[in-house]
Design an enzyme around this catalytic site. Structure first.
Site, PDB file in Angstrom:
ATOM      1  N   LEU A  57      60.840  48.926  14.418  1.00 32.98           N
ATOM      2  CA  LEU A  57      60.561  47.558  13.458  1.00 32.98           C
ATOM      3  C   LEU A  57      60.912  46.390  14.098  1.00 32.98           C
ATOM      4  O   LEU A  57      61.929  46.387  14.797  1.00 32.98           O
ATOM      5  CB  LEU A  57      61.391  47.993  12.107  1.00 32.98           C
ATOM      6  CG  LEU A  57      60.583  48.850  11.159  1.00 32.98           C
ATOM      7  CD1 LEU A  57      61.756  48.853   9.967  1.00 32.98           C
ATOM      8  CD2 LEU A  57      59.470  48.253  10.488  1.00 32.98           C
ATOM      9  N   ASP A  58      60.115  45.434  14.163  1.00 29.92           N
ATOM     10  CA  ASP A  58      60.831  43.915  14.693  1.00 29.92           C
ATOM     11  C   ASP A  58      62.106  43.798  14.061  1.00 29.92           C
ATOM     12  O   ASP A  58      62.744  44.122  12.982  1.00 29.92           O
ATOM     13  CB  ASP A  58      59.666  42.864  14.289  1.00 29.92           C
ATOM     14  CG  ASP A  58      58.552  43.169  14.967  1.00 29.92           C
ATOM     15  OD1 ASP A  58      58.574  43.764  15.921  1.00 29.92           O
ATOM     16  OD2 ASP A  58      57.294  42.766  14.332  1.00 29.92           O
ATOM     17  N   ASN A  59      62.803  42.932  14.852  1.00 28.11           N
ATOM     18  CA  ASN A  59      64.281  42.431  14.342  1.00 28.11           C
ATOM     19  C   ASN A  59      64.226  41.768  12.896  1.00 28.11           C
ATOM     20  O   ASN A  59      65.213  42.182  12.252  1.00 28.11           O
ATOM     21  CB  ASN A  59      64.749  41.313  15.287  1.00 28.11           C
ATOM     22  CG  ASN A  59      65.192  42.099  16.752  1.00 28.11           C
ATOM     23  OD1 ASN A  59      64.982  43.264  16.857  1.00 28.11           O
ATOM     24  ND2 ASN A  59      65.809  41.386  17.594  1.00 28.11           N
ATOM     25  N   ARG A  75      52.136  41.608  11.956  1.00 26.52           N
ATOM     26  CA  ARG A  75      52.006  40.451  12.072  1.00 26.52           C
ATOM     27  C   ARG A  75      50.623  39.869  12.691  1.00 26.52           C
ATOM     28  O   ARG A  75      50.139  38.737  12.437  1.00 26.52           O
ATOM     29  CB  ARG A  75      52.920  40.212  13.423  1.00 26.52           C
ATOM     30  CG  ARG A  75      54.503  40.117  13.237  1.00 26.52           C
ATOM     31  CD  ARG A  75      55.279  39.754  14.360  1.00 26.52           C
ATOM     32  NE  ARG A  75      55.390  41.137  15.221  1.00 26.52           N
ATOM     33  CZ  ARG A  75      55.502  40.920  16.712  1.00 26.52           C
ATOM     34  NH1 ARG A  75      55.517  39.607  17.082  1.00 26.52           N
ATOM     35  NH2 ARG A  75      55.230  42.031  17.458  1.00 26.52           N
TER      36      ARG A  75
END
Lengths: 297, 284
Positions: free
Chosen positions: B37-39, B172
């Site tokens: 998962l992205d930050n 995204r």
């Protein structure tokens, strides 16, 4: 939105409003243009429309059910919805109709230049202007949206497109994807046997006949959208039906829908109805249909 | 050594590898995760500890479900709120209907260009490293499938949606593509993963809450595979990874245990079972 069912004997008290008049079947881009025009004045907008017993009289089928039409108009920001019982007022002369309109708290009436009213459509735009625009420009007239060939965009023309399976052109003129909101009813379970279980829509005889065949569609259930393929037809390969039904196979979906209400949106016409000599051929064709639908951009 | 899985609810701002490292210290065993998962993103992160790391490839994670917030009118270089603003414009006001129709147009299979700021490998380098160094490269479109999509809320200029997408799909990029189809620009201001395969966010614990008790034993986590208790003779074979004849096992994979201790996971090959991975440490 406030909705009123009226018999033509009185008109409810409202704040000053911008009035639109018409049948508004389909609430297509022509209707939407009138609404946009009305929105420019910033006042609340009311729609004066007619109850759908008109269908019986004209043997004309509808694009949207009464409930869907009302919902669409609400989505477009209409605040007052007046539904006049057409049986009670259809024999009104143009003078009687104009007198009735004068009971409404009107800031402006916005109509398109081809607007007609009164018994046998004797009332014209000129009559409205003479009646209302004595001191002030109450009535505003706009030119109707037209097709490239000059014909105006009409609900009748969109119905014809749907009869012919020209769903994409119909959608363009509607300004949204044509849809049906219906309850799911028990079918014959032939689809399940083929590996393509379908949700069968309850029939609504007052609505326009869609061309038989397979459509790319998507379904809304509990607000979630799913891709699906829909068959409109009478099952020529198995257990032929006397009348076309609408049934949809929702991709990767395993919830029980019986008795639930779903919305089916029509995206594209894929192929005409076809009679297959074997069930295996039908199944193979359905698999091909599904694959092509999955990959349509 | 502790082995098993953790269903973690990741909080915002922390990198996945950092979480692994912190758990690695806490439990003194190797730790890995499935599906980064992205930050800026939160939600379900599936973590494997000890021997369970070997079982990550067996987890069914074909589809994942996310809840995202897309802000229209502002574009960032990373396509999320951690990036630099690269463009701003007055986004139009949409009707809910327009948004729902746009979302519906993403249903089915399509191609997606991954974000430039992604961990994709380009000629042996990470894409995000190349962008930072200003090196030009082309990202190949990937195949994705969107199974379900729902508009949750629209409050100008933010569109909240829920989506179920095939493995590898970037939300995204999807957010960016939705904005493009609405003739505007946009970026994600929040992203939360609520499902991976059949695992649900409801089952998750936060990093602070995770204790040894939160670790789900391998054979309970992968409950679709049965656990077969072995005889002593079979146990000695299994420790060495030898073939086993296991009667009455119908699934393709099965755990084998001895004195209730998991020894290995086996897979069916014709009429015999072969060792897929050993999960046994002599020290235990």
């Amino acid at each position: 939105m406030q909705a009123f069912d009226l018999n033509g004997d009185f008109f409810p008290k409202t704040e000053k409003l911008i009035l639109l008049i018409g049948f508004f079947d389909g609430v297509h881009i022509g209707h939407q243009k009138l609404i946009q025009e009305a929105q420019k004045y910033g006042s609340p907008i009311g729609v004066l429309t007619f109850s759908s017993s008109l269908i019986g009289l004209k043997e004309q089928k509808l694009l949207l059910s009464e409930k869907c039409k009302q919902q669409k108009l609400e989505d477009y920001g209409i605040k007052y919805y007046f539904r006049l019982n057409f049986d009670k007022v259809r024999k009104w002369s143009k003078e009687l109709f104009l007198n009735h309109l004068s009971n409404i708290n009107i800031e402006h009436i916005i109509i398109s230049e081809d607007f007609t009213f009164g018994y046998q459509k004797t009332g014209r735009v000129r009559d409205l202007l003479d009646f209302f625009n004595k001191d002030k420009d109450i009535v505003k007239v706009i030119s109707p949206l037209a097709l490239p060939n000059g014909d105006k965009i009409s609900s009748t023309y969109i119905r014809t497109l749907l009869n012919r399976g020209e769903i994409e052109e119909a959608n363009r003129l509607l300004g949204y994807k044509y849809f049906r909101i219906n309850k799911v009813v028990e079918g014959l379970h032939n689809g399940t046997k083929l590996g393509f279980p379908t949700a069968n829509l309850e029939q609504e005889n007052s609505l326009v006949d869609l061309k038989d065949g397979v459509y790319k569609t998507h379904v809304k259930f509990n607000n979630t959208l799913y891709l699906s393929m829909t068959n409109v037809g009478c099952h020529p390969t198995v257990d032929q039906l006397s009348k076309s039904i609408i049934e949809t196979n929702i991709f990767d979906f395993d919830q029980n829908l019986y008795g639930k209400t779903i919305t089916v949106f029509f995206d594209r016409y894929i192929r005409p109805q076809q009679k297959f000599s074997t069930l295996i051929q039908l199944k193979e064709q359905l698999e091909k249909d599904k694959l092509s639908i999955l990959n349509i951009k | 050594m502790i082995s098993g899985f953790i269903l973690l609810d990741k909080n915002q701002g922390m990198g996945c590898r950092k979480i692994d490292n912190s758990l690695q210290k806490r439990f003194k065993t190797k730790v890995g995760h499935l599906g980064t998962l992205d930050n800026f993103a939160t939600g379900l992160l599936l973590i494997a500890c000890g021997e369970a790391t070997k079982l990550l490839p067996l987890i069914k994670e074909d589809y994942k479900t996310y809840i995202a917030k897309l802000k229209v009118g502002v574009a960032t270089d990373t396509l999320d709120l951690d990036g630099k603003i690269i463009e701003e414009q007055q986004a139009p006001h949409f009707s809910k209907d327009t948004i729902v129709q746009t979302l519906s147009s993403f249903l089915g299979k399509s191609k997606q260009i991954p974000p430039a700021y992604s961990a994709k490998w380009i000629n042996g380098r990470r894409a995000f490293d190349l962008v930072r160094e200003g090196i030009d490269f082309d990202l190949k479109p990937i195949d994705i499938e969107i199974k379900e999509i729902e508009l949750l809320e629209y409050k100008y200029p933010t569109i909240d949606f829920r989506v179920t997408i095939s493995r590898g799909g970037y939300i995204r990029s999807l957010g960016n593509d939705i904005a493009t189809r609405l003739n505007t620009i946009g970026h994600l201001t929040s992203l939360r993963r609520i499902k991976v395969g059949t695992y649900d966010i409801e089952q998750c614990k936060s990093l602070d809450e995770v204790t040894e008790q939160s670790i789900i034993p391998m054979n309970i986590f992968l409950k679709e595979y049965p656990t077969i208790e072995l005889s002593e003779v079979q146990f000695k074979k299994a420790v060495n990874g030898a073939y086993l004849r296991l009667d009455n096992v119908t699934s393709d994979y099965c755990f084998v245990s001895y004195n209730s201790q998991i020894i290995a996971i086996y897979f069916k090959s014709d009429d015999i079972f072969k060792c897929y991975r050993g999960l046994y440490h002599a020290s235990v």
